[in-house]
Design a protein around this motif. Structure first.
Motif, PDB file in Angstrom:
ATOM      1  N   ILE A  57      48.211  51.463  44.039  1.00 17.41           N
ATOM      2  CA  ILE A  57      47.107  50.736  43.408  1.00 17.41           C
ATOM      3  C   ILE A  57      47.648  49.807  42.335  1.00 17.41           C
ATOM      4  O   ILE A  57      48.717  50.029  41.779  1.00 17.41           O
ATOM      5  N   LEU A  58      46.887  48.778  42.063  1.00 13.86           N
ATOM      6  CA  LEU A  58      47.155  47.870  40.961  1.00 13.86           C
ATOM      7  C   LEU A  58      45.980  48.008  40.011  1.00 13.86           C
ATOM      8  O   LEU A  58      44.834  47.788  40.398  1.00 13.86           O
ATOM      9  N   SER A  59      46.254  48.413  38.807  1.00 11.84           N
ATOM     10  CA  SER A  59      45.201  48.590  37.813  1.00 11.84           C
ATOM     11  C   SER A  59      45.189  47.368  36.899  1.00 11.84           C
ATOM     12  O   SER A  59      46.193  47.063  36.255  1.00 11.84           O
ATOM     13  N   ARG A  60      44.064  46.646  36.895  1.00 10.84           N
ATOM     14  CA  ARG A  60      43.937  45.498  35.992  1.00 10.84           C
ATOM     15  C   ARG A  60      43.315  46.013  34.696  1.00 10.84           C
ATOM     16  O   ARG A  60      42.246  46.618  34.704  1.00 10.84           O
ATOM     17  N   THR A  61      44.011  45.756  33.609  1.00  7.13           N
ATOM     18  CA  THR A  61      43.553  46.232  32.304  1.00  7.13           C
ATOM     19  C   THR A  61      43.532  45.082  31.312  1.00  7.13           C
ATOM     20  O   THR A  61      44.161  44.050  31.510  1.00  7.13           O
ATOM     21  N   ASP A  78      39.429  46.864  36.570  1.00  2.79           N
ATOM     22  CA  ASP A  78      39.198  47.268  37.946  1.00  2.79           C
ATOM     23  C   ASP A  78      40.495  47.752  38.566  1.00  2.79           C
ATOM     24  O   ASP A  78      41.551  47.715  37.934  1.00  2.79           O
ATOM     25  N   VAL A  79      40.398  48.215  39.796  1.00  2.34           N
ATOM     26  CA  VAL A  79      41.550  48.733  40.526  1.00  2.34           C
ATOM     27  C   VAL A  79      41.629  47.990  41.854  1.00  2.34           C
ATOM     28  O   VAL A  79      40.619  47.838  42.554  1.00  2.34           O
ATOM     29  N   ILE A  80      42.816  47.503  42.183  1.00  3.84           N
ATOM     30  CA  ILE A  80      43.068  46.819  43.444  1.00  3.84           C
ATOM     31  C   ILE A  80      43.780  47.818  44.349  1.00  3.84           C
ATOM     32  O   ILE A  80      44.805  48.371  43.986  1.00  3.84           O
ATOM     33  N   GLN A  84      43.662  44.870  49.491  1.00  5.56           N
ATOM     34  CA  GLN A  84      43.002  43.957  48.566  1.00  5.56           C
ATOM     35  C   GLN A  84      44.057  43.090  47.892  1.00  5.56           C
ATOM     36  O   GLN A  84      45.246  43.398  47.920  1.00  5.56           O
ATOM     37  N   GLN A  85      43.612  42.009  47.272  1.00  3.23           N
ATOM     38  CA  GLN A  85      44.535  41.116  46.588  1.00  3.23           C
ATOM     39  C   GLN A  85      43.999  40.771  45.209  1.00  3.23           C
ATOM     40  O   GLN A  85      42.826  40.961  44.928  1.00  3.23           O
ATOM     41  N   SER A  86      44.892  40.246  44.386  1.00  2.00           N
ATOM     42  CA  SER A  86      44.527  39.841  43.036  1.00  2.00           C
ATOM     43  C   SER A  86      45.219  38.526  42.724  1.00  2.00           C
ATOM     44  O   SER A  86      46.374  38.325  43.092  1.00  2.00           O
ATOM     45  N   GLY A  87      44.514  37.630  42.060  1.00  2.00           N
ATOM     46  CA  GLY A  87      45.102  36.389  41.580  1.00  2.00           C
ATOM     47  C   GLY A  87      44.989  35.197  42.502  1.00  2.00           C
ATOM     48  O   GLY A  87      45.353  34.091  42.124  1.00  2.00           O
TER      49      GLY A  87
END
Length: 96
Positions: A57-61, A78-80, A84-87
């Protein structure tokens, strides 16, 4: 690579891209195994790449400011998860 193509095909959003566009993206992809706690970007820094989570997981903080110094406890935004993708929208020029 086959792994990069599979990551795109398994992505909830990027899987909707044409096969040709996916092939172009695969050429630009760089695999990265992030250690736990790795910081990809800090708030306010420019984002030049996007992340597709394959495993883990990728945790966005966000770290709130305490008296303006930014030393407060991080708050999870949130949590990726895998697929899923981020950015991506930042790279494309639209804040997500």
């Amino acid at each position: 690579t086959a792994e990069a193509k599979a990551a795109l095909e398994n992505s909830l959003w990027l899987s909707k891209f044409s096969s040709s566009l996916q092939d172009d993206l695969v050429k630009l992809m760089i695999p990265f195994d992030a250690p736990e706690g790795h910081i990809f970007v800090r708030e306010g820094d420019p984002i030049e790449e996007f992340i597709i989570v394959e495993t883990g997981i990728l945790s966005r903080t966000k770290r709130p400011s305490e008296e303006g110094n930014g030393d407060g406890e991080p708050i999870q935004i949130d949590v990726i998860r895998p697929g899923q993708q981020s950015g991506f929208l930042h790279v494309a020029g639209t804040p997500d």
